[in-house]
Design a protein around this motif. Sequence first.
Motif, PDB file in Angstrom:
ATOM      1  N   SER A   1       0.855  -1.185   0.000  1.00  0.00           N
ATOM      2  CA  SER A   1       0.000   0.000   0.000  1.00  0.00           C
ATOM      3  C   SER A   1       0.889   1.233   0.000  1.00  0.00           C
ATOM      4  O   SER A   1       1.684   1.434   0.900  1.00  0.00           O
TER       5      SER A   1
ATOM      6  N   SER B   1      -0.134   4.408   0.063  1.00  0.00           N
ATOM      7  CA  SER B   1      -0.683   5.526   0.817  1.00  0.00           C
ATOM      8  C   SER B   1      -0.903   5.165   2.276  1.00  0.00           C
ATOM      9  O   SER B   1      -1.316   4.047   2.591  1.00  0.00           O
ATOM     10  N   HIS B   2      -0.589   6.106   3.177  1.00  0.00           N
ATOM     11  CA  HIS B   2      -0.877   5.929   4.595  1.00  0.00           C
ATOM     12  C   HIS B   2      -2.259   6.454   4.951  1.00  0.00           C
ATOM     13  O   HIS B   2      -2.704   6.299   6.084  1.00  0.00           O
ATOM     14  N   GLU B   3      -2.939   7.085   3.986  1.00  0.00           N
ATOM     15  CA  GLU B   3      -4.245   7.660   4.254  1.00  0.00           C
ATOM     16  C   GLU B   3      -5.318   6.582   4.295  1.00  0.00           C
ATOM     17  O   GLU B   3      -5.339   5.689   3.449  1.00  0.00           O
TER      18      GLU B   3
ATOM     19  N   ARG C   1      -8.757   4.645   3.688  1.00  0.00           N
ATOM     20  CA  ARG C   1      -9.751   4.601   2.633  1.00  0.00           C
ATOM     21  C   ARG C   1     -11.131   4.765   3.242  1.00  0.00           C
ATOM     22  O   ARG C   1     -11.535   3.981   4.110  1.00  0.00           O
TER      23      ARG C   1
ATOM     24  N   ARG D   1       0.756   3.807  10.010  1.00  0.00           N
ATOM     25  CA  ARG D   1      -0.547   3.909   9.337  1.00  0.00           C
ATOM     26  C   ARG D   1      -1.673   3.822  10.372  1.00  0.00           C
ATOM     27  O   ARG D   1      -1.652   2.962  11.241  1.00  0.00           O
TER      28      ARG D   1
END
Length: 261
Positions: free
Chosen positions: A8, A10-12, A14, A149
């Motif tokens: 993954s 992105s650490h944002e 979903r 994360r």
Amino acid sequence: MIEMTTASMSHEPRSDLIYDLGMHWALDTDFYLRKGFSVVALEANPEMCKRAQERFPTEVADGRLAIVNRAFWDTEDHQIAFHVNPVKDDWSSVKKGWAEKGGHESEEIQVETVTLAGLFDRYGVPRYIKCDMEGVDDLFTQQLATDARRPDFVSVEAMSADTICFLRAAGYDRFQIVNQALHNMVRPVEPAREGQFADAKFNGHMSGLFGKELPPEKWIDAEECLDRFQMFRKLQLKDGMLAHGWIDFHATTQASLETTA
């Protein structure tokens, strides 16, 4: 749709994804799916996974549901013993003593392991994680505290005061305590504040409401949460009928609560 990736980027979180760690009979999974979320459902018991595959063939085929037949542990891709309680299947655990705490003999099977980091790498960071994995909930919060994360919301069975400490170390600053035995008194929020509205009759095998659908006025800081938890446990030891039930900790941040969905 859940995108299966080797890593993954992105650490944002979903906004459309939920992890159901400890799927059991998939009652929570069903609720999340009906609310419009994609779901990653982790379950060590292969029989439970088979039932879920048969129950949700369309959601699996469409990529909205990933059923992960693994045991949560501190190492990835290893075989470990999982103890199935044939009488109280919700007590099945990687810990033999936990699975047999009701006096029942368990049946040992071998299951592949997975870690929180491994799940994040494969499926991305969800908006919400529900964790109810008999005997390893604190292992989950430990791993969450050491990973950069962060889901917006987390719920976990209240094992000990350490659970609050690990959640605070993970960066969460707002908490709620929810008595799971009182779910029959709770109704889904309408209009929905998480996903879309889905009716449900919650029971003791479900985790209930989550995220912004919890009462806004009941979010408290870690110190108050710890104080209330200790009072609950103290009274429970004196008279279990006065402090009936079992509780979950819900955790988030003030920033997440203030963010417009």
